[in-house]
Design a protein around this motif. Structure first.
Motif, PDB file in Angstrom:
ATOM      1  N   LEU A   1     -29.970 -58.459 -14.582  1.00  0.00           N
ATOM      2  CA  LEU A   1     -30.566 -57.149 -15.674  1.00  0.00           C
ATOM      3  C   LEU A   1     -29.823 -56.258 -15.482  1.00  0.00           C
ATOM      4  N   ALA A   2     -30.009 -56.029 -14.327  1.00  0.00           N
ATOM      5  CA  ALA A   2     -30.114 -54.905 -14.076  1.00  0.00           C
ATOM      6  C   ALA A   2     -28.229 -53.818 -14.269  1.00  0.00           C
ATOM      7  N   ALA A   3     -27.680 -55.391 -13.267  1.00  0.00           N
ATOM      8  CA  ALA A   3     -26.099 -54.622 -13.472  1.00  0.00           C
ATOM      9  C   ALA A   3     -26.226 -54.989 -14.779  1.00  0.00           C
ATOM     10  N   LYS A   4     -26.138 -56.078 -16.174  1.00  0.00           N
ATOM     11  CA  LYS A   4     -26.107 -55.446 -17.659  1.00  0.00           C
ATOM     12  C   LYS A   4     -26.097 -54.185 -18.365  1.00  0.00           C
ATOM     13  N   THR A   5     -27.601 -53.416 -17.792  1.00  0.00           N
ATOM     14  CA  THR A   5     -27.974 -52.404 -18.538  1.00  0.00           C
ATOM     15  C   THR A   5     -26.780 -50.913 -17.807  1.00  0.00           C
ATOM     16  N   PHE A   6     -26.602 -51.479 -16.349  1.00  0.00           N
ATOM     17  CA  PHE A   6     -25.627 -50.599 -15.700  1.00  0.00           C
ATOM     18  C   PHE A   6     -24.257 -50.495 -16.914  1.00  0.00           C
ATOM     19  N   ARG A   7     -23.570 -51.615 -17.288  1.00  0.00           N
ATOM     20  CA  ARG A   7     -22.876 -51.841 -17.684  1.00  0.00           C
ATOM     21  C   ARG A   7     -22.526 -51.786 -19.020  1.00  0.00           C
ATOM     22  N   ASP A   8     -23.741 -51.989 -19.936  1.00  0.00           N
ATOM     23  CA  ASP A   8     -23.871 -50.973 -21.014  1.00  0.00           C
ATOM     24  C   ASP A   8     -23.950 -49.609 -21.001  1.00  0.00           C
ATOM     25  N   LEU A   9     -24.308 -49.369 -20.297  1.00  0.00           N
ATOM     26  CA  LEU A   9     -24.496 -47.457 -20.568  1.00  0.00           C
ATOM     27  C   LEU A   9     -23.036 -46.921 -19.937  1.00  0.00           C
ATOM     28  N   LEU A  10     -22.435 -48.068 -18.863  1.00  0.00           N
ATOM     29  CA  LEU A  10     -21.005 -47.048 -19.170  1.00  0.00           C
ATOM     30  C   LEU A  10     -20.043 -47.778 -19.365  1.00  0.00           C
ATOM     31  N   GLY A  11     -19.839 -48.432 -20.704  1.00  0.00           N
ATOM     32  CA  GLY A  11     -18.690 -48.888 -21.319  1.00  0.00           C
ATOM     33  C   GLY A  11     -17.449 -49.417 -21.876  1.00  0.00           C
ATOM     34  N   LYS A  12     -17.109 -49.225 -22.147  1.00  0.00           N
ATOM     35  CA  LYS A  12     -15.838 -49.852 -21.908  1.00  0.00           C
ATOM     36  C   LYS A  12     -14.152 -48.650 -22.011  1.00  0.00           C
ATOM     37  N   ALA A  13     -13.464 -49.178 -21.326  1.00  0.00           N
ATOM     38  CA  ALA A  13     -12.825 -48.633 -21.017  1.00  0.00           C
ATOM     39  C   ALA A  13     -10.906 -49.227 -21.504  1.00  0.00           C
ATOM     40  N   PHE A  14      -9.626 -48.257 -21.381  1.00  0.00           N
ATOM     41  CA  PHE A  14      -9.501 -48.848 -21.244  1.00  0.00           C
ATOM     42  C   PHE A  14      -8.108 -49.040 -20.157  1.00  0.00           C
ATOM     43  N   ASP A  15      -7.730 -49.976 -20.069  1.00  0.00           N
ATOM     44  CA  ASP A  15      -7.158 -51.109 -18.615  1.00  0.00           C
ATOM     45  C   ASP A  15      -5.535 -49.789 -18.417  1.00  0.00           C
ATOM     46  N   ASP A  16      -5.199 -50.656 -17.539  1.00  0.00           N
ATOM     47  CA  ASP A  16      -3.685 -49.764 -17.339  1.00  0.00           C
ATOM     48  C   ASP A  16      -2.319 -49.800 -17.701  1.00  0.00           C
ATOM     49  N   VAL A  17      -2.533 -51.754 -18.784  1.00  0.00           N
ATOM     50  CA  VAL A  17      -1.678 -51.455 -19.744  1.00  0.00           C
ATOM     51  C   VAL A  17      -2.420 -51.803 -21.628  1.00  0.00           C
ATOM     52  N   GLY A  18      -3.245 -50.906 -21.546  1.00  0.00           N
ATOM     53  CA  GLY A  18      -3.690 -50.553 -23.492  1.00  0.00           C
ATOM     54  C   GLY A  18      -4.841 -51.209 -23.783  1.00  0.00           C
ATOM     55  N   ASP A  19      -5.774 -52.580 -23.058  1.00  0.00           N
ATOM     56  CA  ASP A  19      -6.452 -53.404 -23.172  1.00  0.00           C
ATOM     57  C   ASP A  19      -7.597 -52.694 -22.568  1.00  0.00           C
ATOM     58  N   THR A  20      -8.972 -52.594 -23.280  1.00  0.00           N
ATOM     59  CA  THR A  20     -10.010 -52.501 -23.108  1.00  0.00           C
ATOM     60  C   THR A  20     -11.188 -53.155 -22.654  1.00  0.00           C
ATOM     61  N   ASP A  21     -11.825 -52.905 -21.984  1.00  0.00           N
ATOM     62  CA  ASP A  21     -12.731 -53.874 -21.063  1.00  0.00           C
ATOM     63  C   ASP A  21     -14.007 -53.079 -20.255  1.00  0.00           C
ATOM     64  N   PHE A  22     -15.001 -54.073 -20.498  1.00  0.00           N
ATOM     65  CA  PHE A  22     -16.372 -52.902 -19.086  1.00  0.00           C
ATOM     66  C   PHE A  22     -15.474 -53.089 -18.523  1.00  0.00           C
ATOM     67  N   VAL A  23     -16.210 -51.346 -17.941  1.00  0.00           N
ATOM     68  CA  VAL A  23     -16.121 -50.601 -16.908  1.00  0.00           C
ATOM     69  C   VAL A  23     -17.005 -51.530 -15.667  1.00  0.00           C
ATOM     70  N   PHE A  24     -17.483 -51.614 -15.490  1.00  0.00           N
ATOM     71  CA  PHE A  24     -19.085 -52.078 -14.635  1.00  0.00           C
ATOM     72  C   PHE A  24     -19.027 -53.203 -15.025  1.00  0.00           C
ATOM     73  N   PRO A  25     -18.529 -54.389 -13.646  1.00  0.00           N
ATOM     74  CA  PRO A  25     -18.267 -55.423 -13.650  1.00  0.00           C
ATOM     75  C   PRO A  25     -19.517 -56.507 -13.382  1.00  0.00           C
ATOM     76  N   LEU A  26     -20.066 -57.401 -13.819  1.00  0.00           N
ATOM     77  CA  LEU A  26     -20.997 -57.722 -13.204  1.00  0.00           C
ATOM     78  C   LEU A  26     -20.513 -58.763 -11.781  1.00  0.00           C
ATOM     79  N   PRO A  27     -22.318 -58.656 -11.430  1.00  0.00           N
ATOM     80  CA  PRO A  27     -21.680 -59.635 -10.107  1.00  0.00           C
ATOM     81  C   PRO A  27     -21.126 -61.299 -10.264  1.00  0.00           C
ATOM     82  N   ALA A  28     -21.051 -62.258  -9.512  1.00  0.00           N
ATOM     83  CA  ALA A  28     -19.906 -63.631 -10.060  1.00  0.00           C
ATOM     84  C   ALA A  28     -21.218 -64.520 -10.080  1.00  0.00           C
ATOM     85  N   THR A  29     -23.052 -63.895  -9.797  1.00  0.00           N
ATOM     86  CA  THR A  29     -23.476 -65.042  -9.457  1.00  0.00           C
ATOM     87  C   THR A  29     -24.474 -64.333 -11.376  1.00  0.00           C
ATOM     88  N   CYS A  30     -23.639 -63.083 -12.386  1.00  0.00           N
ATOM     89  CA  CYS A  30     -24.198 -63.122 -13.137  1.00  0.00           C
ATOM     90  C   CYS A  30     -23.434 -63.980 -14.954  1.00  0.00           C
TER      91      CYS A  30
END
Length: 348
Positions: free
Chosen positions: A293-322
């Motif tokens: 839940l904490a990781a999702k909070t930080f992910r939502d606050l930091l939002g998305k950005a373009f990757d190196d090929v022009g697609d957008t994705d969340f910048v803050f990855p969730l742990p593998a267990t989430c």
């Protein structure tokens, strides 16, 4: 208390300007500087351009759309009006960067000339002329055109971008915040972009408020999460005092001066409120016992950005267990000797 250090490091990597941006920015800067240097009148004003702005201070985030070239005119006479300087810059730059296929590449702005570089994926350069100026206390600084619609001798605005760069370096050194200052500024800029998008005030306002926040003694670690949450809180407090209480934002490079912040009063107050709300969320995440839940909070606050090929994705990855919704993945319990083992679980 989830520290999520690996996730914060990944987030910082994901908002770092792309390799293409880092390659193109100095090329565009050089092209504009060379064009201005080649003009006799401007060269005679003692032109000495330097790179400033978020890219120059190493606090820029992707996608980097603009580069600021601070055009110091060390020998400019005091009686030369800002409109005269801007007109000279406009003439030179329009000749050097002509219209292509009907697309005008040079645009005159209130205090600068903007040059677009479509070959560099839309990057543009703001060429900002400036003349030497000394404060009443004897501090050496600069003045740039304040406006063009009322061109008079008072149409200059004090600035000191070189000192802002020095302060950034100092706060990030081992004697101050030991390489935590610049990364935290990038996270705050990314948060502003996530919360307010293209609305004003921009990232520089957040950076200035954050600089005061770090100097206040209320921003501390030891982890990136702690720096981020405490910086959100104190930056929000400073923005609230500046815009909601009407105290203004002090210029850290010019004692006694205030920063001129663009945007409506409502936009400025919304920025302060958004940062205080974000601080409350980040603080709750830091004290949570639920890592996902904490990781999702930080992910939502930091939002998305373009990757190196022009697609957008969340910048803050969730742990593998989430799970993406912030819940914890459920794994089937398996013990040695079980007759049936799920296909994705094997003992080595």
């Amino acid at each position: 208390m989830p520290e999520l250090t690996t996730q914060f490091e990944s987030a910082l990597s994901n908002i770092e300007p792309t390799k293409a941006d880092k390659n193109n920015a100095p090329k565009a800067h050089k092209a504009v500087s060379d064009a201005l240097r080649a003009d006799g009148t401007i060269a005679g004003w003692g032109l000495t351009p330097i790179l400033i702005g978020s890219y120059g201070r190493q606090v820029g985030i992707r996608r980097m759309k603009d580069v600021d070239v601070f055009c110091r005119l060390k020998d400019l006479d005091e009686d030369v009006l800002p409109g005269t300087v801007l007109a000279a810059f406009e003439t030179v730059l329009r000749a050097a960067f002509p219209t292509v296929d009907g697309v005008v590449r040079v645009h005159r702005q209130a205090r600068s000339l903007q040059v677009s570089f479509p070959e560099y994926d839309g990057l543009y350069v703001d060429a900002v002329p400036a003349r030497p100026w000394t404060t009443s206390e004897g501090l050496k600084a600069w003045q740039l055109p304040m406006r063009e619609e009322k061109d008079d001798e008072q149409g200059w605005q004090a600035t000191n971008p070189e000192r802002l760069g020095e302060l950034t370096t100092e706060l990030n050194d081992a004697n101050h915040f030991d390489k935590h200052y610049v990364p935290t500024i990038k996270l705050l800029r990314q948060t502003r972009r996530t919360l307010l998008g293209k609305r004003k005030p921009g990232g520089l306002t957040v950076e200035i408020a954050a600089l005061h926040a770090f100097n206040s003694g209320h921003v501390d670690g030891p982890t990136p999460a702690h720096f981020y949450a405490s910086a959100l809180r104190q930056t929000g407090n400073i923005l609230f005092n500046a815009f909601n209480r009407g105290l203004g934002l002090d210029d850290p490079t010019l004692p006694g001066e205030k920063i001129l912040v663009r945007g409506s009063d409502q936009d400025k107050q919304d920025l302060a409120t958004a940062f205080l709300d974000a601080a409350a969320q980040a603080e709750a995440a830091l004290t949570s016992t639920d890592t996902c839940l904490a990781a999702k909070t930080f992910r939502d606050l930091l939002g998305k950005a373009f990757d190196d090929v022009g697609d957008t994705d969340f910048v803050f990855p969730l742990p593998a267990t989430c799970n993406p919704d912030g819940t914890t993945k459920r794994f089937t319990s398996v013990t040695a000797g079980d007759r049936v083992v799920p296909s994705d679980r094997r003992f080595g």
